[in-house]
Design an enzyme around this catalytic site. Sequence first.
Site, PDB file in Angstrom:
ATOM      1  CB  THR A  16      -0.898   0.020   1.295  1.00  0.00           C
ATOM      2  OG1 THR A  16      -1.785  -1.111   1.169  1.00  0.00           O
ATOM      3  CG2 THR A  16      -1.841   1.210   1.260  1.00  0.00           C
ATOM      4  CG  ASP A  60      -1.838  -6.583  -2.600  1.00  0.00           C
ATOM      5  OD1 ASP A  60      -2.789  -5.815  -2.654  1.00  0.00           O
ATOM      6  OD2 ASP A  60      -1.559  -7.456  -1.821  1.00  0.00           O
ATOM      7  CB  SER A  61       2.577  -8.208   0.941  1.00  0.00           C
ATOM      8  OG  SER A  61       1.496  -8.305   1.717  1.00  0.00           O
ATOM      9  CB  SER A  62      -2.405 -10.934  -1.206  1.00  0.00           C
ATOM     10  OG  SER A  62      -2.625 -10.051   0.084  1.00  0.00           O
ATOM     11  CG  ASP A  93      -2.661  -7.788   3.314  1.00  0.00           C
ATOM     12  OD1 ASP A  93      -3.073  -7.127   4.277  1.00  0.00           O
ATOM     13  OD2 ASP A  93      -3.195  -7.581   2.116  1.00  0.00           O
ATOM     14  CD  GLN A 279      -7.560 -23.232  17.214  1.00  0.00           C
ATOM     15  OE1 GLN A 279      -8.513 -22.603  17.498  1.00  0.00           O
ATOM     16  NE2 GLN A 279      -7.728 -24.347  16.713  1.00  0.00           N
ATOM     17  CB  CYS A 280      -3.939 -19.055  22.433  1.00  0.00           C
ATOM     18  SG  CYS A 280      -5.131 -19.702  23.360  1.00  0.00           S
TER      19      CYS A 280
HETATM   20  N1  ASP Z   1      -2.540  -5.511   0.363  1.00  0.00           N
HETATM   21  C1  ASP Z   1      -1.695  -4.597   0.883  1.00  0.00           C
HETATM   22  C2  ASP Z   1      -0.357  -5.599   0.813  1.00  0.00           C
HETATM   23  O1  ASP Z   1      -0.203  -6.276   1.649  1.00  0.00           O
HETATM   24  C3  ASP Z   1      -1.849  -3.961   2.174  1.00  0.00           C
HETATM   25  C4  ASP Z   1      -0.690  -3.125   2.745  1.00  0.00           C
HETATM   26  O2  ASP Z   1       0.185  -2.867   2.079  1.00  0.00           O
HETATM   27  O3  ASP Z   1      -0.644  -2.672   3.814  1.00  0.00           O
HETATM   28  O4  ASP Z   1       0.353  -5.492  -0.132  1.00  0.00           O
END
Ligand code: ASP
Length: 343
Positions: A16, A60-62, A93, A279-280
């Site tokens: 972002t 985008d880091s996804s 992300d 999971q905690c």
């Molecule tokens: N979707 C964006 C990413 O991880 C979110 C961010 O940058 O905060 O690339």
Amino acid sequence: MAKSTPSILLIYTGGTIGMMQDVRTGELKPFNFKALTKQIPELEKFDIELSSISFKHPIDSSNMHPRVWIELATIIKDNYAKYDGFVILHGSDTMSYTASALSFMLENLAKPVILTGSQLPIGIIRTDGKENLITAIEIAAAQKNNKPIVTEVCIYFEYKLHRGNRTYKYNSAHFDAFKSPNYPALAEAGVNIQYNQTALLKPSKKALSVHTQLENDIAVLKLFPGLSKKITLSILNTAGIKAVIIETFGAGNASTEEWFIQALKTAIDKGVIIYNVTQCAEGKVIQGMYETSSQLKKIGVVSGFDITFESAIAKLMYVLGKKVSFAKSKQLLETNLRGEITV
Ligand code: ASP
């Protein structure tokens, strides 16, 4: 000795922080890095030699992938002698996964590697990106007696510096997006940057060793009341599977139903690593504390202690990449390698 100007390499991967809104669709998309530095003229005022490398196609880091971690580790390796510190601009992300992976890949690190990003693009007036980037650079350049103060892979976000492999992204809407529930902050930025000296890792005296073999034949089995035998077996019997993280309840507890324990045991007997991660968000796995985890210990399930899920994924990829025996892999996973667990 005269203090020389610190040199920092900025590596822009996307996220972002460097995005712009597509006027047609309204979507946020990565844009050219040169435009990013133009947005922060403050960078020119630093008494720091700043160089930058930008990914040709910022992501985008996804869309992050272990092959990009290898690219990042290789950039750091190739530039290690030339720079005093490294700042990686990255989407939030999957930032905790990348920070964790780099912490394992960069063994004997003696210089700072600081990841940062933002929740709002840098071009937006209320952006958190400017402060995050400026302070991340300052931390990467910070020295005491001509030696870097920070010598590990960290995340800097919203006034806090955390050990990267202890973090997870817990909020997609707040500027304060990361938490490190099982380890204190390494520094806090107020009027001054206060370092938590006792929490920081000591620099290694050995030469940097970069590991680029990662193995991703991993699955995750999140436990919930009612998890079916059919689904469990289909995951455990996946062809080529090398490790399964079981996300357990509380202090590492699971159902004691016979079919479940037997399914795990059969997988372990075949050489599959079963890795117990709670999971905690806070607290740790203590196999044998309850009856519901004693069996797991007995059949050879590996304890994750207080590891984060993100760090568990990265550590498994790193350990499996070593192609060592089952016993050695178990031993490495249960050893604190980069400050990622409290044993
Ligand atoms: N979707 C964006 C990413 O991880 C979110 C961010 O940058 O905060 O690339």
